[in-house]
Design a protein around this motif. Structure first.
Motif, PDB file in Angstrom:
ATOM      1  N   SER A 119      -6.117   0.157  -6.781  1.00  0.00           N
ATOM      2  CA  SER A 119      -6.094   1.481  -7.421  1.00  0.00           C
ATOM      3  C   SER A 119      -7.482   2.124  -7.422  1.00  0.00           C
ATOM      4  CB  SER A 119      -5.512   1.389  -8.834  1.00  0.00           C
ATOM      5  OG  SER A 119      -6.227   0.459  -9.595  1.00  0.00           O
ATOM      6  N   VAL A 120      -8.526   1.342  -7.153  1.00  0.00           N
ATOM      7  CA  VAL A 120      -9.884   1.902  -7.062  1.00  0.00           C
ATOM      8  C   VAL A 120     -10.052   2.615  -5.711  1.00  0.00           C
ATOM      9  CG1 VAL A 120     -12.360   1.383  -7.139  1.00  0.00           C
ATOM     10  CG2 VAL A 120     -10.761   0.032  -8.542  1.00  0.00           C
ATOM     11  N   TYR A 121      -9.544   1.986  -4.642  1.00  0.00           N
ATOM     12  CA  TYR A 121      -9.616   2.588  -3.295  1.00  0.00           C
ATOM     13  C   TYR A 121      -8.184   2.863  -2.835  1.00  0.00           C
ATOM     14  CZ  TYR A 121     -14.282   0.760  -3.881  1.00  0.00           C
ATOM     15  OH  TYR A 121     -15.525   0.495  -4.394  1.00  0.00           O
ATOM     16  N   LYS A 122      -7.563   3.821  -3.500  1.00  0.00           N
ATOM     17  CA  LYS A 122      -6.132   4.074  -3.348  1.00  0.00           C
ATOM     18  C   LYS A 122      -5.760   4.500  -1.919  1.00  0.00           C
ATOM     19  CE  LYS A 122      -1.932   4.582  -5.167  1.00  0.00           C
ATOM     20  NZ  LYS A 122      -1.265   5.434  -4.237  1.00  0.00           N
ATOM     21  N   GLU A 123      -6.637   5.281  -1.266  1.00  0.00           N
ATOM     22  CA  GLU A 123      -6.321   5.713   0.114  1.00  0.00           C
ATOM     23  C   GLU A 123      -6.239   4.518   1.049  1.00  0.00           C
ATOM     24  OE1 GLU A 123      -8.804   8.743   1.829  1.00  0.00           O
ATOM     25  OE2 GLU A 123      -8.385  10.083   0.142  1.00  0.00           O
ATOM     26  N   LYS A 124      -7.178   3.592   0.886  1.00  0.00           N
ATOM     27  CA  LYS A 124      -7.179   2.377   1.713  1.00  0.00           C
ATOM     28  C   LYS A 124      -5.946   1.532   1.393  1.00  0.00           C
ATOM     29  CE  LYS A 124     -11.254   2.987   3.631  1.00  0.00           C
ATOM     30  NZ  LYS A 124     -11.304   3.457   5.011  1.00  0.00           N
ATOM     31  N   PHE A 125      -5.605   1.489   0.118  1.00  0.00           N
ATOM     32  CA  PHE A 125      -4.415   0.744  -0.286  1.00  0.00           C
ATOM     33  C   PHE A 125      -3.170   1.336   0.379  1.00  0.00           C
ATOM     34  CE2 PHE A 125      -0.715   0.076  -2.989  1.00  0.00           C
ATOM     35  CZ  PHE A 125      -0.708  -1.311  -3.093  1.00  0.00           C
ATOM     36  N   ASP A 126      -3.087   2.663   0.377  1.00  0.00           N
ATOM     37  CA  ASP A 126      -1.935   3.327   0.998  1.00  0.00           C
ATOM     38  C   ASP A 126      -1.870   3.030   2.499  1.00  0.00           C
ATOM     39  OD1 ASP A 126      -1.179   4.316  -1.451  1.00  0.00           O
ATOM     40  OD2 ASP A 126      -2.094   6.289  -1.156  1.00  0.00           O
ATOM     41  N   GLU A 127      -3.032   2.936   3.141  1.00  0.00           N
ATOM     42  CA  GLU A 127      -3.057   2.577   4.575  1.00  0.00           C
ATOM     43  C   GLU A 127      -2.435   1.205   4.796  1.00  0.00           C
ATOM     44  OE1 GLU A 127      -6.863   2.641   6.660  1.00  0.00           O
ATOM     45  OE2 GLU A 127      -7.430   4.429   5.540  1.00  0.00           O
ATOM     46  N   LEU A 128      -2.805   0.293   3.915  1.00  0.00           N
ATOM     47  CA  LEU A 128      -2.298  -1.084   4.015  1.00  0.00           C
ATOM     48  C   LEU A 128      -0.770  -1.105   3.874  1.00  0.00           C
ATOM     49  CD1 LEU A 128      -4.057  -3.654   4.313  1.00  0.00           C
ATOM     50  CD2 LEU A 128      -4.007  -3.894   1.835  1.00  0.00           C
ATOM     51  N   VAL A 129      -0.289  -0.345   2.892  1.00  0.00           N
ATOM     52  CA  VAL A 129       1.153  -0.278   2.634  1.00  0.00           C
ATOM     53  C   VAL A 129       1.883   0.346   3.830  1.00  0.00           C
ATOM     54  CG1 VAL A 129       2.918   0.815   1.169  1.00  0.00           C
ATOM     55  CG2 VAL A 129       0.900  -0.256   0.129  1.00  0.00           C
ATOM     56  N   GLN A 130       1.266   1.382   4.378  1.00  0.00           N
ATOM     57  CA  GLN A 130       1.851   2.092   5.526  1.00  0.00           C
ATOM     58  C   GLN A 130       1.999   1.143   6.727  1.00  0.00           C
ATOM     59  OE1 GLN A 130       2.543   5.481   5.823  1.00  0.00           O
ATOM     60  NE2 GLN A 130       3.070   5.345   8.000  1.00  0.00           N
ATOM     61  N   ILE A 131       0.940   0.419   7.042  1.00  0.00           N
ATOM     62  CA  ILE A 131       0.986  -0.533   8.160  1.00  0.00           C
ATOM     63  C   ILE A 131       2.070  -1.575   7.898  1.00  0.00           C
ATOM     64  CG2 ILE A 131      -0.273  -2.374   9.383  1.00  0.00           C
ATOM     65  CD1 ILE A 131      -2.885  -0.816   8.561  1.00  0.00           C
ATOM     66  N   ASN A 132       2.106  -2.045   6.662  1.00  0.00           N
ATOM     67  CA  ASN A 132       3.078  -3.076   6.309  1.00  0.00           C
ATOM     68  C   ASN A 132       4.505  -2.586   6.495  1.00  0.00           C
ATOM     69  OD1 ASN A 132       3.572  -5.761   5.253  1.00  0.00           O
ATOM     70  ND2 ASN A 132       4.415  -4.693   3.465  1.00  0.00           N
ATOM     71  N   GLU A 133       4.756  -1.315   6.146  1.00  0.00           N
ATOM     72  CA  GLU A 133       6.110  -0.760   6.286  1.00  0.00           C
ATOM     73  C   GLU A 133       6.472  -0.591   7.760  1.00  0.00           C
ATOM     74  OE1 GLU A 133       6.401   2.709   3.774  1.00  0.00           O
ATOM     75  OE2 GLU A 133       6.357   1.410   1.994  1.00  0.00           O
ATOM     76  N   VAL A 134       5.556  -0.029   8.523  1.00  0.00           N
ATOM     77  CA  VAL A 134       5.826   0.220   9.943  1.00  0.00           C
ATOM     78  C   VAL A 134       6.051  -1.097  10.686  1.00  0.00           C
ATOM     79  CG1 VAL A 134       4.840   1.129  12.091  1.00  0.00           C
ATOM     80  CG2 VAL A 134       4.609   2.420   9.962  1.00  0.00           C
ATOM     81  N   ARG A 135       5.233  -2.075  10.398  1.00  0.00           N
ATOM     82  CA  ARG A 135       5.310  -3.338  11.133  1.00  0.00           C
ATOM     83  C   ARG A 135       6.222  -4.369  10.472  1.00  0.00           C
ATOM     84  NH1 ARG A 135       1.560  -3.657  15.307  1.00  0.00           N
ATOM     85  NH2 ARG A 135       2.958  -5.332  15.925  1.00  0.00           N
ATOM     86  N   ASP A 136       6.732  -4.061   9.282  1.00  0.00           N
ATOM     87  CA  ASP A 136       7.668  -4.950   8.594  1.00  0.00           C
ATOM     88  C   ASP A 136       7.101  -6.374   8.460  1.00  0.00           C
ATOM     89  OD1 ASP A 136       9.944  -5.708   7.288  1.00  0.00           O
ATOM     90  OD2 ASP A 136      11.113  -6.067   9.114  1.00  0.00           O
ATOM     91  N   LEU A 137       5.964  -6.467   7.760  1.00  0.00           N
ATOM     92  CA  LEU A 137       5.263  -7.750   7.681  1.00  0.00           C
ATOM     93  C   LEU A 137       5.553  -8.516   6.379  1.00  0.00           C
ATOM     94  CD1 LEU A 137       1.918  -6.427   9.203  1.00  0.00           C
ATOM     95  CD2 LEU A 137       3.585  -7.906  10.336  1.00  0.00           C
ATOM     96  N   LEU A 138       4.991  -8.065   5.272  1.00  0.00           N
ATOM     97  CA  LEU A 138       5.113  -8.807   4.015  1.00  0.00           C
ATOM     98  C   LEU A 138       6.173  -8.177   3.113  1.00  0.00           C
ATOM     99  CD1 LEU A 138       1.262  -9.148   3.407  1.00  0.00           C
ATOM    100  CD2 LEU A 138       2.790 -10.889   4.361  1.00  0.00           C
ATOM    101  N   SER A 139       6.740  -9.013   2.229  1.00  0.00           N
ATOM    102  CA  SER A 139       7.833  -8.515   1.391  1.00  0.00           C
ATOM    103  C   SER A 139       7.344  -7.543   0.314  1.00  0.00           C
ATOM    104  CB  SER A 139       8.567  -9.678   0.735  1.00  0.00           C
ATOM    105  OG  SER A 139       7.679 -10.395  -0.098  1.00  0.00           O
TER     106      SER A 139
END
Ligand SMILES: [Zn+2]
Length: 425
Positions: free
Chosen positions: A341-361
């Motif tokens: 939540s401190v670096y929310k934009e970076k966090f959102d990038e991580l979530v985005q990659i995870n969704e596109v690539r279907d990696l972690l639950s």
């Protein structure tokens, strides 16, 4: 069609790289968390054996070093338990690590002592507690097991205060303290030696009443122990910014030769992630200078990372982003991102990659927390995340955190997520 073919080929090649990365990580964990590395603490040079393995891997990958050495040496005090311990109740010797632990700051104590029980109700009643303390003079005082949830917040604070007094205060008149507990035994490290020992005994390991205790506990306090961080880097295509990966390689060492704290999840797993990334970027030139730091003395209070941030080998202001891997060995329930939540934009990038690539639950967000080495960089305003895996084994700071039971469930997907995230920076 061409696009399809390209992505198919990419899929094949990354598949190969990734299964190799899991094999490599498994081997690295098996070495780092083996009994021969002595729990990567301060008994039998565990820390140095572990550092030497990491250094040799860095060398093998062709990483560059600062000032002609992969080591950054630092000094710390530390209380250690190199000798065999003996705790005997009613003629039965308890097993170190499984039946009992010693408070990490415990000094040596030998002899047979009466045990003076003190209940929680007595602790919460000042007059009764003072009386119990007086009676326990020269003997051992034993706090009876209790369930924290039976007490209010204020009562728990009072209980903690009294237990801390018993453990750490030189004016505790007893020879030592016994804490009987129904909770899992969880160990730690200490840079101090207390005036009296504390023995934490799991209540399941007692048969009959605890009237006396025969002890021969031995510790060795080292005022100046030289340990080390292990640091290497790979030059990037662009050398004006730096990506930093960190993981602590130290663990709790040994409670005598009977109990080794192998620290497979904490943190052979994170060190394996660090090494896997070092291997990857030595074979695939990164966009930015990429530094790999295996920190020592984290378990003693973030001492290695504190030393590094006070004596950096390159300007900390060059760091574009930092990732700390500590507890990377499960992932059944996803990952938790400290500073998300401190670096929310970076966090959102991580979530985005995870969704596109279907990696972690699941990728869970958390605020700042000073619970591992990234904290020392947080204090210097270096942007970064501390990521730990969720779910799976419950072993933590105990003798059960061993390589053969570490699942590395989501290691490959976690690795893939990090590589993709870094490629977008
Ligand atoms: Zn850790």
């Amino acid at each position: 069609m061409r696009y399809f073919l390209l992505s198919f080929l990419l899929f094949l090649s990354t598949g190969k790289i990734l299964s190799q990365s899991l094999d490599y990580a498994r081997d690295a964990v098996n070495i780092l968390a083996s009994d021969s590395l002595k729990g990567r603490g301060y008994v039998e040079n565990g820390d140095k054996l572990a550092a030497d393995f990491i250094r040799s891997e860095f060398e093998k990958f062709g990483l560059k070093s600062y000032n002609n050495s992969f080591y950054q040496e630092l000094e710390t005090s530390v209380n250690t338990f190199p000798d065999r311990q003996s705790v005997v109740i009613n003629g039965k010797e308890l097993e170190a690590g499984k039946d009992y632990l010693l408070d990490p700051g415990s000094p040596s104590l030998k002899g047979t002592f009466d045990v003076i029980p003190v209940t929680v109700d007595e602790i919460l009643d000042n007059a009764k507690f003072v009386n119990k303390l007086r009676v326990s003079s020269g003997q051992l005082i034993a706090v009876q097991p209790f369930d924290k949830s039976d007490f209010t917040k204020e009562q728990n604070e009072q209980l903690n205060g009294v237990i801390n007094f018993l453990k750490y205060h030189p004016q505790n008149p007893s020879k030592g303290t016994i804490i009987l507990t129904n909770d899992k035994l969880t160990w730690a490290g200490s840079v101090r030696q207390n005036s009296n020992p504390t023995i934490i005994i799991h209540s399941d390991s007692l048969d009959g009443t605890l009237k006396s205790l025969k002890l021969d506990i031995k510790s060795s306090f080292i005022e100046k122990y030289t340990t080390q961080n292990v640091i290497g880097y790979v030059e990037g295509k662009n050398t004006d910014s730096t990506i930093v990966f960190i993981a602590h390689y130290d663990h709790l060492g040994m409670l005598g030769p009977q109990a080794t704290f192998n620290g497979a999840n904490d943190n052979a797993s994170g060190t394996a992630m660090l090494l896997s990334l070092a291997k990857h970027y030595s074979e695939n030139k990164p966009n930015y200078n990429t530094v790999f730091i295996a920190f020592g003395a984290e378990e003693l209070g973030l001492i290695g990372s504190k030393y590094f941030t006070e004596n950096p080998l390159f300007p900390l202001s060059e760091i574009k982003f930092l990732l700390n891997f500590d507890l990377a060995g499960t992932g059944d329930e996803g990952i938790q991102v400290v500073n998300g939540s401190v670096y929310k934009e970076k966090f959102d990038e991580l979530v985005q990659i995870n969704e596109v690539r279907d990696l972690l639950s699941n990728i869970k967000i958390r605020g700042a927390a000073c619970n591992s080495d990234h904290c020392m960089f947080d204090q210097q305003d270096v942007p970064g995340f501390y990521i730990y895996t969720l779910g799976g084994i419950q072993a933590y700071h105990d003798v059960y955190d061993r390589p053969e039971t570490l699942p590395l469930t989501e290691f490959e997907d976690y690795f893939k997520l990090i590589v993709e995230f870094i490629s977008q920076q």
